[in-house]
Design an enzyme around this catalytic site. Structure first.
Site, short mmCIF file in Angstrom:
data_model
loop_
_atom_site.label_atom_id
_atom_site.label_comp_id
_atom_site.label_asym_id
_atom_site.label_seq_id
_atom_site.Cartn_x
_atom_site.Cartn_y
_atom_site.Cartn_z
N ALA A 442 0.71 -0.98 -0.03
CA ALA A 442 0.20 0.34 -0.15
C ALA A 442 1.10 1.16 -0.16
O ALA A 442 0.76 2.06 -0.72
CB ALA A 442 -1.23 -0.14 1.40
N ASP A 443 2.32 2.01 0.56
CA ASP A 443 3.06 2.80 0.49
C ASP A 443 2.96 2.79 -0.83
O ASP A 443 4.20 3.99 -1.09
CB ASP A 443 4.25 2.24 1.80
CG ASP A 443 3.62 1.00 2.97
OD1 ASP A 443 3.39 2.25 3.99
OD2 ASP A 443 3.37 0.18 2.93
N HIS A 487 6.74 -0.93 4.55
CA HIS A 487 5.55 -1.37 4.65
C HIS A 487 4.17 -1.67 5.58
O HIS A 487 3.65 -2.75 4.96
CB HIS A 487 6.55 -2.49 4.30
CG HIS A 487 7.48 -2.15 3.61
ND1 HIS A 487 8.45 -1.54 3.67
CD2 HIS A 487 8.06 -3.28 2.10
CE1 HIS A 487 9.76 -1.84 3.07
NE2 HIS A 487 9.43 -2.94 1.94
#
Length: 694
Positions: A442-443, A487
């Site tokens: 997602a980061d 992360h």
């Protein structure tokens, strides 16, 4: 044709005479439109627009050669391309004035921002205003064309295979996303033409100020991107060059870039006028393509009288279309609400959620099996992203075995290009493919946010319902095992503020499989947020994320939450917990301390949201705790709490409370700090106890 011409003179150079005459007529039309818009600026400049004045020759040379099977990306200065593929001045003026019958967007977007889906013309997916952003969706179209051809799914065309033609301004080539598109075009050898119209201006900045090289010099760094550089004011040369290039692309299926030098003879837009900052207008006027083509026709034997007649008729037709467009109706207020989402066929839960005789399956494998079943059933389905190919199958092994089963054409690695991964789904979907793509963490979604917001989410609405983007974007999310600040992020508050996408956040394997299947059949773009801490149920207390794998027909409609456990209002004060993802398990484990007093709702999808289930639960129990893994301030969970407060106020016996991560910039690497940052069972239990005692 004048009598002075002989039968041998059926072409001028190598361009057929009828084509040159048609080009002159179109150039007259484009010129007349530009002049009429300027003359009537008090009316036409109500909405900002640009015209192709100075760019007409190269644009018409392209438009006249495109076929109905082709795809086109035409940007905001490309009205001559649109005229040459068959659009009428009247149709373009309907968009100019944002009228209800605007054939592109129904009055939703600017002039020369086309989206077209007609059988007799090239297909134009939604075009945005963001310069250079069209390169990635266009390259996605070319990738979709290639995929269908390799899979034997493409229709046959007697007059040539389809191509993608992507028009770019020279200033936009400096965009990083154009580089991503070029990289994929040469890596995959895609059938795409990039037409760069170089007028040496980027609004008020000159080429010398904004670039170290022109587009051809830049393109030479992309091995396999063959180029041509031409004088784009010369229709004959432009037509001949594009004929050569397009024929090669149709035959050899590889990318080209054509760089056309042109003058900008009109304003940048109606809102940024040329006389404010330009000192090169007299010099630019000497390169006007209109008198050049007229002179070429005179030399070829056409009389000035005939050419004047063509010009006069074009001007009269444009004037008549203008008067007609002024009388056209505006959209109605209720039209605002059309085409926000395409209707989905999945409206109820179907299939078998818990087939008998099967062992429980970890969540990550439920996803794997869902995609495998989809790919077995649907040859148009493919899966790509970073490291998802055969060697690894994703960094979480969530795509393990897929490449071995379906081959490298259907399951493949991409470069580290989040923008391309997301934006290419627009083009892939437009060709009839169904892409499932993955962002590694997602980061890492932030480089792709421009494409998600500008291209993916708005396509259906701004194309007036013509081009929904049907795709699934998988995103492993959340903190797990000291992943550290890059992360571990939760990003749902950003995503839920992007209208036009759907968002799932399942907390069990059965829900992940059912929602993946529903997402595949949904014509809208879907983000699947998959908590990596639940993939294998290795975290104590998350064992229930493992479920019996549902059967192949199992689907869950979006917007339907799950009642995880009920509470008994007769047992005294009770509480409704609204959660999703890891929050469901913090709630379940905390609720063990309060037997019969905690009802838990798993949202399953963040948009659409099951507000009916939320409100009924809260009204029944009069207290509510919303759990999120994100920092609380300004977040999605607070918006849910606000809606509960507004809709259930009279039923509440305590303030609606939100618990989440600490309001800090990132999740630290150290496990002690990570634990202090995030919610957990004990923190949730304390919040429940406080609310029950209120």
């Amino acid at each position: 044709m004048p009598s002075a011409m002989t039968a041998k003179e059926e072409s001028i150079g190598s361009v057929p005479v009828h084509t040159v005459l048609k080009a002159f007529e179109l150039m007259c039309t484009a010129k007349a439109m530009s002049e009429l818009f300027e003359k009537n600026a008090a009316v036409t400049a109500k909405y900002v627009h640009a015209t192709s004045r100075g760019h007409e020759a190269i644009q018409i040379a392209l438009g006249l050669q495109l076929k109905p099977q082709d795809f086109l990306s035409a940007y905001y200065r490309d009205d001559s391309i649109l005229l040459s593929i068959g659009m009428t001045p009247y149709e373009l003026m309907l968009q100019l004035m944002a009228k209800a019958d605007d054939p592109f967007s129904g009055g939703r977007t600017y002039y020369s921002h086309p989206s077209l889906r007609r059988d007799d013309m090239p297909k134009i997916p939604h075009q945005s205003s963001a310069t250079g952003m069209q390169a990635i969706p266009s390259t996605g179209v070319a990738m979709g064309i290639q995929y269908l051809e390799k899979q034997g799914l493409a229709p046959e065309y007697a007059d040539g295979k389809p191509i993608m033609a992507c028009s770019l301004g020279d200033g936009s080539v400096t965009e990083g996303e154009v580089s991503e598109a070029f990289q994929m075009a040469v890596l995959k050898k895609l059938p795409i033409l990039y037409l760069v119209q170089d007028n040496e201006w980027d609004i008020s900045a000159t080429g010398k100020e904004t670039r170290a090289m022109d587009a051809v010099e830049y393109a030479k760094g992309f091995k396999g991107l063959e180029t041509r550089s031409i004088d784009g004011t010369d229709f004959m040369r432009s037509y001949q060059t594009l004929t050569e290039v397009i024929n090669i692309i149709r035959r050899e299926r590889r990318p080209f870039l054509v760089h056309a030098r042109v003058p900008l003879l009109n304003h940048h837009t109606s809102g940024v006028r040329k006389e404010w900052y330009r000192g090169d207008l007299e010099e630019a006027a000497k390169r006007d393509p209109f008198p050049r083509l007229r002179s070429q026709l005179i030399i070829a034997g056409f009389s000035g009288e005939k050419l004047n007649s063509i010009e006069q008729k074009a001007a009269e037709a444009v004037a008549a279309d203008y008067e007609k467009s002024l009388k056209a109706a505006d959209p109605k207020p209720e039209d605002l609400f059309k085409y926000d989402y395409a209707p989905t066929p999945i409206t109820e839960e179907k299939g078998v959620r818990e087939p008998k005789g099967k062992d429980k399956t970890v969540m990550v494998d439920c996803a794997l099996f869902a995609i495998q079943e989809l790919m077995e059933k649907h040859p148009e389905c493919l899966f790509y992203g970073q490291d998802v190919g055969g060697r690894l199958g994703g960094v979480f092994r969530e795509a393990a075995t897929l490449a071995q089963k379906f081959g490298d054409n259907r399951v493949f690695n991409t470069p580290i290009q989040e923008a391309f991964i997301i934006g290419s789904t627009v083009g892939m979907s437009a060709t009839g493919c169904k892409p499932i793509v993955e962002i590694q963490f997602a980061d890492y979604i932030w480089p792709g946010l421009n494409q998600l917001f500008t291209e993916v989410s708005r396509s259906y609405y701004l194309s007036n319902g013509k081009w929904p983007v049907s795709c699934i974007i998988r995103v492993p999310i959340g903190a797990y095992g000291s992943g550290g600040p890059y992360h571990s992020s939760s990003i749902e508050s950003v995503l839920t503020n992007i209208r036009g996408i759907k968002i799932a956040y399942p907390s069990t394997g059965a829900d992940l499989k059912g929602l993946l299947k529903a997402a595949y059949y949904d014509p809208n773009p879907v983000i699947m947020l998959e908590h990596k801490g639940l993939y294998w149920s290795k975290i104590k207390g998350t064992e229930d994320a493992k479920t019996v794998e549902p059967d192949a027909d199992y689907v869950i409609p979006f917007g339907k939450g799950r009642l995880v456990q009920e509470a008994d209002p007769k047992s005294g004060p009770t509480l409704s917990v609204i959660a999703y993802g890891m929050g469901v398990y913090w709630a379940k484990n905390a609720a063990k301390k309060f037997p019969g007093k905690v009802e838990i709702i798993d949202l399953r999808t963040l948009f659409p949201l099951d507000e009916e289930l939320i409100y009924s639960s809260v009204r029944k129990h009069s207290r509510c705790l919303v759990i999120t893994e994100e920092p609380v301030n300004n977040g999605f969970a607070q918006s849910v709490a606000s809606r509960i407060q507004q809709n259930c106020f009279e039923s509440l016996d305590a303030p609606v409370t939100v618990i989440g991560a600490e309001n800090l910039p990132a999740v630290p690497l150290n496990s002690v700090l990570e634990q202090a940052m995030l919610p957990n069972t004990d923190k949730v239990a304390a919040a429940i106890e406080k609310l029950l005692a209120y």
